[in-house]
Design a protein around this motif. Structure first.
Motif, PDB file in Angstrom:
ATOM      1  N   ASN A 198       0.822  -1.208   0.000  1.00  0.00           N
ATOM      2  CA  ASN A 198       0.000   0.000   0.000  1.00  0.00           C
ATOM      3  C   ASN A 198       0.857   1.260   0.000  1.00  0.00           C
ATOM      4  N   ILE A 199       2.024   1.182   0.642  1.00  0.00           N
ATOM      5  CA  ILE A 199       2.914   2.348   0.643  1.00  0.00           C
ATOM      6  C   ILE A 199       3.428   2.612  -0.772  1.00  0.00           C
ATOM      7  N   ALA A 200       3.863   1.559  -1.454  1.00  0.00           N
ATOM      8  CA  ALA A 200       4.339   1.725  -2.830  1.00  0.00           C
ATOM      9  C   ALA A 200       3.223   2.257  -3.731  1.00  0.00           C
ATOM     10  N   ILE A 201       2.032   1.738  -3.551  1.00  0.00           N
ATOM     11  CA  ILE A 201       0.893   2.192  -4.357  1.00  0.00           C
ATOM     12  C   ILE A 201       0.563   3.644  -4.038  1.00  0.00           C
ATOM     13  N   ASN A 202       0.692   4.030  -2.767  1.00  0.00           N
ATOM     14  CA  ASN A 202       0.444   5.421  -2.388  1.00  0.00           C
ATOM     15  C   ASN A 202       1.441   6.369  -3.042  1.00  0.00           C
ATOM     16  N   VAL A 203       2.674   5.899  -3.270  1.00  0.00           N
ATOM     17  CA  VAL A 203       3.661   6.716  -3.976  1.00  0.00           C
ATOM     18  C   VAL A 203       3.208   6.953  -5.419  1.00  0.00           C
ATOM     19  N   ILE A 204       2.720   5.900  -6.063  1.00  0.00           N
ATOM     20  CA  ILE A 204       2.196   6.044  -7.434  1.00  0.00           C
ATOM     21  C   ILE A 204       1.033   7.039  -7.451  1.00  0.00           C
ATOM     22  N   GLU A 205       0.148   6.897  -6.491  1.00  0.00           N
ATOM     23  CA  GLU A 205      -1.002   7.799  -6.407  1.00  0.00           C
ATOM     24  C   GLU A 205      -0.555   9.236  -6.143  1.00  0.00           C
ATOM     25  N   ALA A 206       0.473   9.398  -5.302  1.00  0.00           N
ATOM     26  CA  ALA A 206       0.982  10.738  -5.016  1.00  0.00           C
ATOM     27  C   ALA A 206       1.538  11.385  -6.286  1.00  0.00           C
ATOM     28  N   HIS A 207       2.250  10.599  -7.097  1.00  0.00           N
ATOM     29  CA  HIS A 207       2.773  11.146  -8.353  1.00  0.00           C
ATOM     30  C   HIS A 207       1.637  11.470  -9.315  1.00  0.00           C
ATOM     31  N   GLN A 208       0.614  10.657  -9.300  1.00  0.00           N
ATOM     32  CA  GLN A 208      -0.545  10.902 -10.153  1.00  0.00           C
ATOM     33  C   GLN A 208      -1.212  12.227  -9.791  1.00  0.00           C
ATOM     34  N   LYS A 209      -1.337  12.505  -8.498  1.00  0.00           N
ATOM     35  CA  LYS A 209      -2.008  13.719  -8.041  1.00  0.00           C
ATOM     36  C   LYS A 209      -1.099  14.937  -8.087  1.00  0.00           C
ATOM     37  N   GLN A 210       0.216  14.722  -7.893  1.00  0.00           N
ATOM     38  CA  GLN A 210       1.155  15.828  -7.864  1.00  0.00           C
ATOM     39  C   GLN A 210       2.326  15.565  -8.815  1.00  0.00           C
ATOM     40  N   PRO A 211       2.082  15.557 -10.114  1.00  0.00           N
ATOM     41  CA  PRO A 211       3.157  15.241 -11.059  1.00  0.00           C
ATOM     42  C   PRO A 211       4.304  16.245 -11.019  1.00  0.00           C
ATOM     43  N   GLU A 212       4.038  17.433 -10.470  1.00  0.00           N
ATOM     44  CA  GLU A 212       5.098  18.439 -10.404  1.00  0.00           C
ATOM     45  C   GLU A 212       6.059  18.203  -9.232  1.00  0.00           C
ATOM     46  N   SER A 213       5.692  17.342  -8.297  1.00  0.00           N
ATOM     47  CA  SER A 213       6.549  17.055  -7.146  1.00  0.00           C
ATOM     48  C   SER A 213       7.625  16.040  -7.547  1.00  0.00           C
ATOM     49  N   GLU A 214       8.883  16.360  -7.283  1.00  0.00           N
ATOM     50  CA  GLU A 214       9.972  15.503  -7.747  1.00  0.00           C
ATOM     51  C   GLU A 214      10.133  14.239  -6.923  1.00  0.00           C
ATOM     52  N   TRP A 215       9.731  14.249  -5.648  1.00  0.00           N
ATOM     53  CA  TRP A 215      10.067  13.124  -4.773  1.00  0.00           C
ATOM     54  C   TRP A 215       9.361  11.831  -5.133  1.00  0.00           C
ATOM     55  N   PRO A 216       8.047  11.799  -5.341  1.00  0.00           N
ATOM     56  CA  PRO A 216       7.423  10.527  -5.757  1.00  0.00           C
ATOM     57  C   PRO A 216       8.015  10.004  -7.066  1.00  0.00           C
ATOM     58  N   PHE A 217       8.272  10.914  -8.009  1.00  0.00           N
ATOM     59  CA  PHE A 217       8.870  10.506  -9.291  1.00  0.00           C
ATOM     60  C   PHE A 217      10.231   9.862  -9.068  1.00  0.00           C
ATOM     61  N   LEU A 218      11.063  10.469  -8.222  1.00  0.00           N
ATOM     62  CA  LEU A 218      12.398   9.935  -7.960  1.00  0.00           C
ATOM     63  C   LEU A 218      12.347   8.609  -7.202  1.00  0.00           C
ATOM     64  N   ILE A 219      11.357   8.456  -6.321  1.00  0.00           N
ATOM     65  CA  ILE A 219      11.211   7.173  -5.621  1.00  0.00           C
ATOM     66  C   ILE A 219      10.967   6.054  -6.626  1.00  0.00           C
ATOM     67  N   ILE A 220      10.116   6.331  -7.611  1.00  0.00           N
ATOM     68  CA  ILE A 220       9.789   5.310  -8.612  1.00  0.00           C
ATOM     69  C   ILE A 220      10.997   5.012  -9.496  1.00  0.00           C
ATOM     70  N   THR A 221      11.641   6.074 -10.010  1.00  0.00           N
ATOM     71  CA  THR A 221      12.730   5.856 -10.966  1.00  0.00           C
ATOM     72  C   THR A 221      13.996   5.326 -10.300  1.00  0.00           C
ATOM     73  N   ASP A 222      14.332   5.856  -9.121  1.00  0.00           N
ATOM     74  CA  ASP A 222      15.613   5.521  -8.503  1.00  0.00           C
ATOM     75  C   ASP A 222      15.546   4.336  -7.544  1.00  0.00           C
ATOM     76  N   HIS A 223      14.344   3.945  -7.155  1.00  0.00           N
ATOM     77  CA  HIS A 223      14.217   2.828  -6.213  1.00  0.00           C
ATOM     78  C   HIS A 223      13.314   1.711  -6.759  1.00  0.00           C
ATOM     79  N   PHE A 224      12.064   2.039  -7.072  1.00  0.00           N
ATOM     80  CA  PHE A 224      11.122   0.996  -7.495  1.00  0.00           C
ATOM     81  C   PHE A 224      11.604   0.276  -8.745  1.00  0.00           C
TER      82      PHE A 224
END
Length: 475
Positions: A198-224
């Protein structure tokens, strides 16, 4: 650096309460810690004093959690808590000595407990949100470039803090908690996310809602994306809308200027297997686009985005060889192209040819779909004789040639047909002969072949397909 003196107990004959003295002293410290030299010379005793104020002020928050009527009396305590966090946040900026001193006082545990209490209050007070945000900023700063602090933050914060904060209605709280997650994650902790999807999915949802925020995007690209196991476990749980968001990030990674690192290539080979299998299983869902009423179907949009990703994956020299031999992929793409092409001829639906060039913005999920199918076929046949022959056996070459017409819903369609035909005929006499015979029998338009950069020449009893001198370059 010496600790600033607290304000005098009396100002103009008026007694000054202790909390006000503390607040003024904290503000002075916060300002001082903006300077690197002050951070580097700060004595440990200062941080102990700040922690004492933080603990004392948090008691009022604990009371408000037990008795909601006390929430309205939190103002002075929240002011102190906010300034404590600001002070500690500033003290940790690029200063490992202060990070270590503050961590060794058990301040991280106190801060995490307090942040969780803030979430429990759920009171709509700007002062509460400010304290909440500053607490998260402190946790992010103390963990920055400090592996020991990252381990302690992870120990106390995971999973409750991320569960509480990543779906918070306040955008800054989501951004700051994403910063903490990004900073604290490493290869060894990714497995914890597999047990808390659910935490990983919440990161995806956070990027979906806030595409301008760099942190969810970086979590996906650099970790997931470095963990095929996490991606596989997570992908099956994502909604179709979340899959589109995730696939958009994969596209961005593949299209970035930086080449994939060797460890990323290994991971992306596993991702390719997952996504190719998903496309083979669900590609026919796009036929819902024959009905205008289904153009917003999220399952269809996810399938369309899968095709986009596969096009980019097969454009990568490190990945294309694996996908060229993926069972059933080429056959499914040709089958789907045939269905889409027939539908476009027989009906006036989203796959029908527009017949004119349009420079307006594309808005439909069908836009470019046929072009991408042909592009994928071309990529799968690049320097691959088995796939070249397979397309011939499946009558794919006439299908591709018949698709070469102006279509404003499929930009660059002609270019991708040219590209596919070139890859199908390269060092493949059988496919060259087939196209030459089609032109001789009137099944292939000579002017169309010329536009594609080919012409048919008769040499005795043989028909030869050859490139014209001014042949256009492939895309």
């Amino acid at each position: 650096m010496a600790a600033p003196r607290p304000p005098p107990a009396r100002l103009s004959g008026i007694m000054v309460p202790a909390p006000i003295q503390d607040l003024e002293a904290l503000r002075a410290l916060t300002a001082l810690f903006k300077e690197p030299r002050n951070r580097e010379t700060a004595p440990r005793t200062i941080f102990q004093r700040v922690l004492d104020i933080l603990k004392k002020s948090s008691q009022a928050v604990e009371l408000a959690c037990r008795d909601p009527d006390q929430v309205e009396h939190l103002a002075s305590s929240l002011q102190l808590i906010t300034e404590c966090f600001r002070c500690l946040r500033n003290a940790c900026i690029e200063c490992s000595l202060n990070q270590n001193s503050i961590r060794n006082l058990d301040t991280i545990r106190v801060a995490v407990d307090l942040v969780l209490l803030f979430r429990e209050l759920r009171a709509e007070q700007e002062a509460l949100l400010t304290a909440f945000r500053c607490g998260l900023q402190f946790l992010g700063n103390i963990a920055s470039r400090n592996e020991d602090s990252q381990a302690v933050v992870w120990m106390h914060a995971f999973p409750e803090l991320f569960i509480s904060c990543l779906n918070h209605p306040d955008r800054k709280i989501v951004a700051y908690s994403s910063m903490i997650l990004f900073t604290s994650l490493n290869a060894g902790r990714i497995s914890d996310l597999e047990e808390n999807l659910n935490i990983a999915i919440n990161v995806i949802e956070a990027h979906q809602k806030q595409p301008e925020s760099e942190w969810p995007f970086l979590i996906i690209t650099d970790h997931f994306l470095k963990s095929p196991e996490l991606v596989q476990a997570m992908y099956s749980k994502l909604s179709n809308q979340e899959r589109v968001t995730f696939l958009d990030v994969v596209l961005a990674k593949l299209m970035a200027e930086e080449l994939l690192a060797p460890d990323e290539v290994t991971a992306f080979l596993r991702h390719a297997e997952l996504l190719a299998g998903s496309f083979v299983d669900q590609c026919r869902t796009v036929l819902k686009l024959m009905s205008e009423s289904d153009t917003e179907d999220e399952e269809v949009l996810a399938t369309v985005r899968l095709l986009d990703v596969l096009c980019e994956m097969t454009a990568n020299t490190e990945l294309v060889g694996y996908l060229q031999v993926y069972p059933g992929l080429l056959e499914k793409v040709i089958d789907l192209l045939r269905l889409v092409h027939v539908a476009g001829k027989d009906t006036r639906d989203l796959f029908s040819t527009s017949g004119s060039v349009d420079t307006g913005e594309v808005s439909s999920a069908a836009d470019g779909f046929k072009s991408h199918l042909i592009r994928l076929i071309g990529n799968l046949c690049y320097k691959n004789k088995d796939n070249q022959d397979k397309v011939n056996q499946l009558d794919g070459i006439p299908l591709i040639l018949d698709s070469c017409r102006i279509d404003n819903d499929n930009p660059f369609l002609t270019q991708w047909v040219v590209y596919a035909i070139r890859n199908l005929t390269e060092d493949n006499i059988q496919n060259q002969d087939l196209i030459a015979k089609m032109e001789d029998q009137g099944l292939a338009d000579a002017s169309l072949l010329k536009k594609m950069g080919f012409e048919v020449e008769k040499r005795g009893d043989k028909l030869i397909l050859k490139p014209v001198s001014d042949a256009p370059q492939s895309e």
